[in-house]
Design a protein around this motif. Structure first.
Motif, short mmCIF file in Angstrom:
data_model
loop_
_atom_site.label_atom_id
_atom_site.label_comp_id
_atom_site.label_asym_id
_atom_site.label_seq_id
_atom_site.Cartn_x
_atom_site.Cartn_y
_atom_site.Cartn_z
N TYR A 112 0.82 -1.21 0.00
CA TYR A 112 0.00 0.00 0.00
C TYR A 112 0.86 1.27 0.00
O TYR A 112 0.62 2.20 -0.80
N LEU A 113 1.86 1.30 0.87
CA LEU A 113 2.68 2.53 0.96
C LEU A 113 3.50 2.73 -0.32
O LEU A 113 3.68 3.88 -0.76
N ASN A 114 3.99 1.68 -0.93
CA ASN A 114 4.72 1.82 -2.18
C ASN A 114 3.82 2.34 -3.29
O ASN A 114 4.24 3.10 -4.16
N LYS A 115 2.55 1.92 -3.25
CA LYS A 115 1.60 2.36 -4.26
C LYS A 115 1.16 3.80 -4.00
O LYS A 115 0.99 4.59 -4.92
N ALA A 116 0.98 4.13 -2.70
CA ALA A 116 0.44 5.46 -2.36
C ALA A 116 1.43 6.57 -2.76
O ALA A 116 1.01 7.64 -3.20
N ASP A 123 -7.43 7.41 8.07
CA ASP A 123 -8.55 6.62 7.54
C ASP A 123 -8.15 5.82 6.31
O ASP A 123 -8.61 4.70 6.12
N GLU A 124 -7.28 6.41 5.50
CA GLU A 124 -6.82 5.67 4.31
C GLU A 124 -6.03 4.43 4.72
O GLU A 124 -6.19 3.36 4.14
N VAL A 125 -5.21 4.58 5.76
CA VAL A 125 -4.45 3.42 6.24
C VAL A 125 -5.41 2.35 6.74
O VAL A 125 -5.28 1.17 6.43
N ARG A 126 -6.40 2.77 7.51
CA ARG A 126 -7.36 1.80 8.05
C ARG A 126 -8.07 1.05 6.92
O ARG A 126 -8.25 -0.16 7.00
N THR B 651 -12.33 -5.59 12.74
CA THR B 651 -11.25 -5.22 11.83
C THR B 651 -10.79 -3.80 12.16
O THR B 651 -11.32 -3.16 13.07
N PHE B 652 -9.83 -3.31 11.37
CA PHE B 652 -9.39 -1.92 11.50
C PHE B 652 -10.58 -0.96 11.47
O PHE B 652 -10.57 0.05 12.15
N ALA B 653 -11.58 -1.30 10.65
CA ALA B 653 -12.68 -0.36 10.45
C ALA B 653 -13.50 -0.17 11.72
O ALA B 653 -14.10 0.88 11.92
#
Lengths: 155, 723
Positions: A112-116, A123-126, B651-653
């Motif tokens: 995810y971080l490589n793509k971001a 919230d995006e991380v979650r 979950t995280f959510a």
């Protein structure tokens, strides 16, 4: 049996495998990559997450033959030249307890971080990590670690 | 500078982060065979015939068993829950095993079953254990028998229920065993290697000296791995009989049925109180659904004996009934009786407040225990603390009244949010624990702890304690555990006891070793010496601690190289106040945990970073209990929430934002560490706080609404929101 050629963490492997062999079992039992953990049988927990041709997949839901001619990266593969910022941040922020989900968490966040290519919001991380279950941490340390690593990578 | 009290990252993490931790499934001695179980699809049935001949005709299948040394399979010829083992196969690999398990034919005669504990107690209910004469597994009475009829100006009666949940540690259970003709080694994903060793040795008639039990890295347990399960003994027995290593690792779906579930208690209560909210009497009857076998003894008894919580209720009595039903056996789950007790008494406090139209905090304040130590009506002695003072500090640190005002403002803007508060006192720590502190020839130290950590970070905490006592750097102390070849007896990690019991044992061992090394240094230096920071010195010169240790190893001085300590730890009682904030969608009944704040007096905190982590994790399990999780059985006795796709592990959510605080001036326990334990606090305090938060929100729409059972699913909340 199916003959497959797979590049795993930069090394080439050739094996004859049963068509039903799961990639997770292939990586653990044939290549000896123990970081790939199996925590469920329904593709929910994410402990077996690896990169298949650069994309995060749950390797319990991919047959080994589907990785023929593909490139696989596991946690061992990103730990070779010292710890990645994500791994360091997970230790600093207490983002792991029993550690069983950790390999999968790291691989999902690494993808995810490589793509971001930027520092994401909390919230995006979650949302990015929703497919990985952890029963120990309440996810607090994992989120903090992801944001810390992102700041180190892109801040 | 002291290490205790500092937020030091864990020494355990480096190998986990590189993927080098060794969990059970990573252990595979050469030639390992794979074991698996044929399990009953019926909740209750007689086993008429097991035909393994077709499976055994496959050359990849090595053996099949319908009985082995250890507990009987299908005892008395019956299975009593869906998922109970009927036969075990051993094959060359896990795929051959899966094929073979499909080829075992079992003839069952289904029997009438019962999954509702109330029905199980009725006359004529199907009996699980005929020889028992009823489905009552255990009864007990605590406190005053007169509490049921006690007079009070106001009386409230009702029923509360905490649902059955699945502990669902991320690593399923598993066991590997190998016999070399002399020693039988058993690796198990367990919290109790000492008990595994004793049970296996007993079943096979071997002396303990020939059985070694190893707890490898364990991917979580939460109490679900603190009994010795039949599979652990059967797999060890098969390895012994076959002379080849045998491994069994549960699939997740198998684990959901074959590993103990938690909670599952109901309370019928009658509470008497006066107009100021002072509770005069409390009577309760706890019904605990223990499932098919009574593996989780003592859970309802702890719930009963903590039922008055932190409140001084003089006239109190509880009856306990444990009931057999055709479900997976019940066992310990994070908190083991205290979450249930806390949910019950906190619900009752909220109901009393609502009945009187009083602030729930005011009612609690009126009833809080004043003056410790305090012995409750059931004989539990709360050791140290200042409950009223801690409550006042908590209210201000947690911003409770500010949150209530904010909730009012949000409601005025049309957003339905609720704020819930819970107070708890809980009991941690029991029994003896072992520690060995050993000086290594280079002057570093190895600590063998009898505790059995599986994610808590106990090794880091104990290293901090021992390094402080020896006045050496953290890096000089390594903590190991979980192998009966290293330490022969202990109890293990459970009941929030590891730092208090195990840490105190390690502290005392280190102190004794240090005194012994000091005597040796005096021999070496020929004078009385002083010690600090790893160095002895006197009028004749000085010696590093490593020099003294080497002198003993080489026979140039006499003294101890290790200290073995067994510490008996009495129970101790953490206390705290937690506040949950949730948002409720009035259209759908969906609840979103928004914020969670806690303030705990848990004695000394050895490592705030790790202690906070324990609160975080426990709280999310408590949130899951309040809102999402439930082991659901249908009318046919099927566990229909049988894997992680169907069962709601948060979950995280779903995770709220957390703000965790510990008391600035904690009340120490009597133990050398001064600690009280933090492992189960979150799971104990969170459920009642979240439930009150939901109720607080719902009561804006439906003023009389009451939440009496968990989980508060969207359906249940939607119903509460409507007339």
């Amino acid at each position: 049996m199916v003959a497959i050629r797979v590049r795993v963490n930069g090394a080439h492997y050739e094996h004859d495998v049963e068509p039903r062999l799961l990639l997770a079992h292939y990586l653990r039992d044939y290549i000896g990559l123990r970081s790939v953990r199996i925590g469920c049988d329904t593709t929910n927990c994410g402990a077996c997450t690896v990169l298949l041709d650069g994309k995060a997949v749950k390797s319990c839901t991919v047959f080994a033959f589907m990785a023929d001619n593909a490139e696989v990266v596991t946690l061992e593969g990103i730990s070779e030249g010292g710890l990645h910022p994500l791994q360091r941040a997970l230790a600093e922020e207490h983002g792991l307890q029993c550690g069983y989900c950790t390999s999968g968490m790291v691989m999902t966040l690494y993808y995810y971080l490589n793509k971001a290519r930027r520092v994401p919001s909390e919230d995006e991380v979650r949302r990015a990590i929703e497919g990985n279950l952890c029963r120990c941490t309440g996810y607090v340390g994992v989120v903090r670690a992801a944001l810390k690593a992102a700041r180190e990578m892109y801040g | 500078m002291r290490l205790v009290g500092r937020p030091i990252p864990r020494v355990e993490d480096a190998r986990i982060l590189r993927g080098r931790a060794t969990y059970l499934d990573d252990i595979e001695p050469p030639g390992t065979l794979h074991a698996g179980f044929v399990r009953s699809p019926y909740p209750h049935a007689r086993v008429l015939r097991v035909d393994m001949s077709d499976a055994l005709s496959d050359p990849r299948v090595i053996a099949g068993y319908t009985s082995l040394p250890g507990p009987p399979m299908a005892p008395g010829g019956k299975v009593r829950f869906q998922g109970e083992a009927v036969a075990m196969l051993v094959a060359v690999d896990r795929y051959a095993l899966a094929d073979a398990l499909e080829r075992v034919v079992v003839d069952y005669e289904p029997l009438p079953h019962v999954v509702d504990p109330a029905k199980a107690l009725e006359e004529g209910a199907p009996l699980l254990h005929e020889e028992n004469g009823s489905n009552v597994a255990h009864t007990a009475r605590y406190g005053s028998p007169d509490a049921a009829g006690a007079a009070a100006p106001r009386v409230l009666e009702g029923e509360l229920r905490v649902q059955r949940v699945v502990p669902a540690a991320m690593e399923p259970r598993g066991v590997v065993a190998a016999y070399d003709g002399h020693t039988l080694t058993v690796w198990s994903s367990t919290q109790v290697p000492y008990d595994v060793r004793k049970e296996v040795a007993g079943a096979l008639g071997l002396p303990l000296s020939r059985v070694r039990a190893v707890q490898p890295d364990v991917g979580g347990a939460f109490g679900s791995k603190l009994i010795v399960y039949p599979e652990e003994v059967w797999v060890a027995a098969a390895a012994y009989l076959l002379g080849r290593p045998v491994k069994w690792v549960a699939t997740r779906s198998e684990d959901f049925r074959a590993t103990t579930h938690g909670r599952d208690m109901g309370l019928a209560f009658r509470v008497g109180f006066d107009g100021s909210g002072r509770v005069r009497s409390l009577w309760g009857r706890i019904t605990c659904d223990v499932g098919a076998y009574h593996w989780g003894e003592g859970l309802s008894d702890i719930a009963a004996r903590m039922l008055t919580g932190p409140y001084d209720i003089r006239e109190a009595g509880v009856e306990v009934v444990d009931v057999y039903t055709n479900k997976t056996p019940l066992g310990a789950y994070r908190g083991a009786g205290r979450p249930e007790a806390t949910f019950f008494v906190e619900r009752i406090m909220d109901m009393v407040a609502d009945e009187l139209g009083l602030d729930p905090v005011e009612v609690r304040r009126a009833n809080l225990v004043r003056g410790l130590p305090y012995t409750n009506p059931f004989g539990m002695t709360y050791d140290t603390g200042d409950y009223t003072g801690t409550l006042e500090a908590a209210l201000s640190r947690l911003g409770y009244y500010e949150l209530l005002r904010w909730a009012d403002e949000e409601w005025a803007r049309g957003r339905l949010v609720g704020v819930g508060l819970s107070i708890y006192v809980e009991v941690t720590t029991f029994g003896f624990e072992t520690a060995i502190v050993r000086a290594e020839p280079d002057g570093s130290f190895t600590v063998v702890t009898g505790t059995t950590p599986h994610g808590q970070g106990v090794a880091t905490g104990i290293a901090q304690i021992v390094a402080d006592e020896l006045e050496v750097p953290l890096e000089s102390v390594r903590v190991v555990w979980g192998d009966t070849a290293l330490v022969q007896d202990g109890i293990g990690t459970m009941g929030s006891r590891s730092i208090t019991a195990g840490g105190s044992a390690a502290l005392l061992a280190a102190r004794r070793l240090r005194e012994g090394l000091k005597a040796a240094a005096e021999q070496l230096l020929g004078s009385p010496v002083q010690y600090s920071g790893g160095r002895f010195w006197g009028p004749n010169g000085e010696a590093q601690i490593g020099d003294v240790v080497r002198a003993i190893y080489r026979g140039r001085a006499s003294g101890p190289l290790e200290a073995y300590e067994v510490y008996n730890a009495r129970s101790t009682y953490p206390f705290g106040v937690h506040v949950a904030v949730v948002e409720v969608d009035p259209e759908t009944g969906h609840v979103r945990p928004v914020l969670y704040r806690s303030y705990d007096d848990a004695g000394e905190i050895v490592n705030p970073l790790l202690a906070e982590g324990q609160i975080h994790g426990g709280v999310l399990q408590g949130v899951g209990q309040a809102l999402y999780e439930e082991a659901v059985y249908d009318g046919e006795g099927n566990l229909i929430t049988a894997n992680l796709a169907l069962y709601g592990v948060p979950t995280f959510a779903e995770a709220p934002r957390y703000e965790v605080r510990f008391a600035e001036r904690p009340h120490r326990s009597e133990h050398p560490t001064g600690t009280k334990g933090v492992g189960e606090i979150g799971a104990i305090a969170a459920t009642p706080a979240v439930v009150r938060a939901v109720e607080h929100a719902v009561r804006r729409v439906r003023p009389g609404a009451r939440a009496t059972s968990t989980p508060l699913t969207p359906e249940k909340v939607w119903m509460m929101l409507r007339p």
